[in-house]
Write a protein that holds these residues in place. Structure first.
Motif, short mmCIF file in Angstrom:
data_model
loop_
_atom_site.label_atom_id
_atom_site.label_comp_id
_atom_site.label_asym_id
_atom_site.label_seq_id
_atom_site.Cartn_x
_atom_site.Cartn_y
_atom_site.Cartn_z
N GLN A 350 35.29 36.93 45.22
CA GLN A 350 36.00 37.74 46.04
C GLN A 350 35.97 39.14 46.01
OE1 GLN A 350 39.79 35.51 45.34
NE2 GLN A 350 39.11 33.87 46.54
N ALA A 351 35.92 39.69 45.00
CA ALA A 351 35.96 41.34 44.65
C ALA A 351 34.66 41.70 45.30
CB ALA A 351 36.21 41.55 42.97
N MET A 352 33.46 41.12 44.81
CA MET A 352 32.27 41.39 45.32
C MET A 352 32.12 41.23 47.03
SD MET A 352 29.46 40.15 42.38
CE MET A 352 30.00 38.22 42.78
N ALA A 353 32.77 40.63 47.57
CA ALA A 353 32.77 40.00 49.23
C ALA A 353 33.46 41.10 49.65
CB ALA A 353 33.35 38.77 49.35
N ARG A 354 34.52 41.73 48.99
CA ARG A 354 35.33 42.71 49.67
C ARG A 354 34.61 44.12 49.64
NH1 ARG A 354 39.86 40.12 46.51
NH2 ARG A 354 39.14 41.75 45.01
N SER A 355 33.49 44.05 48.58
CA SER A 355 32.86 45.45 48.61
C SER A 355 31.62 45.42 49.75
CB SER A 355 32.27 45.39 47.05
OG SER A 355 31.12 44.55 46.85
#
Length: 441
Positions: A350-355
């Motif tokens: 999810q952190a990668m997707a937010r980026s």
């Protein structure tokens, strides 16, 4: 490739993209890479090149799985339909089964955008030259090795990236794989971007420098070189997905490498047993030489009984997704995947997707797959594994063949996600506050 359409906005070009443009190896006419894929008479796949169809009325993961089990490769998902790749015989079979199919524009062309030519992308031959250029430019940071060969004898390479590249150090390792499906050429550009961007920014960018000092990074730019050459080097796109390995007793060519892995292979209706299918899983697990090459490489990183690779991304197109295991079951947890394992996968995903603006979800939220690299990486090797579906979000952006003008923007779009994975790779459970429980001896 797997996809879901959303309504997020497009990110703009970054400074990293401009740097990538300055460092990029120019693309010229695509040279054929020997050995050529020649056939004295047209094979079944040459006579019936696959097309894309929208299939209406397919709304749930269960319905998508049922459709996929017919042998169709699902390329795109909306709330009420999917886009599939199918040859004419499969399209007829699906219509006979009651599916409502509408043919879409030819490969690389839609009402909105088209790739100008296969030369928008690095060919296999120019990819290899680009890698050699980067290795020569950054000899203290990059090292290339041949890890095996494809069915037709082309080299499959892995490039190591680290500040002390000549030494096998006791550092967490991260693996990036690309171009498992032949027509997904943007993923090769992603590999080349990662190599030149990280190497060029060592000593300039604090985060990049720290990661090259503290990690060993492996990049496999093309798992499927035979398929890439076949799809691209004739001068026209062929919509080819699989490898180029003949199938005994059939005129159909190729195995879907991402259904050929030896974890829950063929278990659950997430692949096809028909050689003509886009999702043909092969006669047995690891029957494709390309699968064996990568699996053997991953196993070679077991040192003293411990797998050194801790995290992995397999880059695909298209759909703008970040996916994590398992694909073979709808359940969030399963044997070998605890709640903490799932939560750590999800938190970093999810952190990668937010980026990068992608959608994050478990792989099977789209539909069931079995024998995939992501399931094997975690289920067999306990490597945290993600599948990235890159740009575009839908076929209206060019599908598998977006124009070359987006390459720098869309590869640079993933720099932050790559750094996030590298920074978490020493202890993925830190993302859920359980570093002390899992990562301290």
């Amino acid at each position: 490739m797997r996809m879901r359409m959303t309504k997020r906005g497009r990110r703009t070009t970054t400074a990293a993209a401009l740097l990538a443009l300055a460092l990029a190896v120019p693309l010229g006419a695509q040279a054929l890479a020997a050995p050529a894929d020649s056939s004295p008479t047209p094979t079944a796949d040459q006579r019936q090149a696959p097309d894309q169809y929208e299939v209406s009325g397919v709304r749930t993961a269960t319905e998508r799985t049922r459709l996929s089990a017919q042998g169709a490769a699902i390329n795109e998902v909306t709330d009420h339909s999917v886009v599939v790749t199918a040859d004419k015989s499969l399209a007829a079979k699906l219509r006979k089964a009651g599916y409502d199919l509408t043919a879409l524009p030819a490969a690389g062309r839609s009402a909105d955008v088209s790739a100008s030519a296969p030369s928008d992308y690095h060919s296999y031959a120019s990819m290899m030259r680009a890698v050699d250029t980067y290795v020569a430019q950054y000899p203290n940071l990059l090292r290339k090795q041949v890890i095996g060969r494809s069915y037709q004898g082309r080299d499959i390479i892995a490039v190591k990236l680290s500040s002390n590249v000549a030494v096998d150090e006791n550092k967490p390792e991260v693996l990036f794989t690309h171009n498992m499906h032949a027509r997904e050429h943007l993923t090769v550009e992603m590999a080349l971007y990662t190599l030149r961007e990280l190497a060029s920014q060592y000593g300039r960018d604090q985060r990049v420098t720290r990661m090259l000092d503290q990690r060993e990074i492996w990049v496999i730019p093309s798992i499927n070189p035979d398929g890439k050459v076949y799809d691209q080097d004739s001068g026209r796109f062929r919509m080819w997905r699989k490898n180029r390995q003949p199938n005994s007793g059939s005129s159909a060519v190729g195995t879907d490498i991402n259904r050929n892995w030896a974890y829950r292979w063929g278990c659950c209706g997430g692949s096809s047993g028909s050689p003509g299918s886009e999702t043909y899983r092969g006669p047995s697990a690891h029957s494709a030489p390309e699968t064996r090459v990568v699996a053997d490489f991953v196993r070679s990183r077991i040192v003293g009984g411990k797998q050194q690779i801790s995290a992995h991304i397999d880059f695909h197109t298209y759909g703008e997704l970040v996916l994590w295991p398992y694909g073979f079951t709808y359940n969030d947890t399963a044997p070998g995947l605890t709640q903490d394992d799932r939560n750590a996968h999800a938190a970093v995903g999810q952190a990668m997707a937010r980026s990068n603006g992608y959608r994050a979800q478990q792989s099977s939220d789209l539909y069931i797959t079995d024998g995939s690299i992501g399931d094997w990486m975690w289920g067999d090797q306990k490597i945290f594994s993600y599948t990235f579906e890159m740009y575009p979000r839908s076929s209206s952006g060019g599908g598998f063949y977006p124009p070359g003008s987006v390459i720098n923007r869309e590869t640079a779009r993933n720099k932050e996600a790559v750094l996030l994975l590298l920074e978490n790779a020493d202890c993925m459970y830190r993302s859920i506050g359980k570093e002390a429980q899992y990562c301290r001896s």
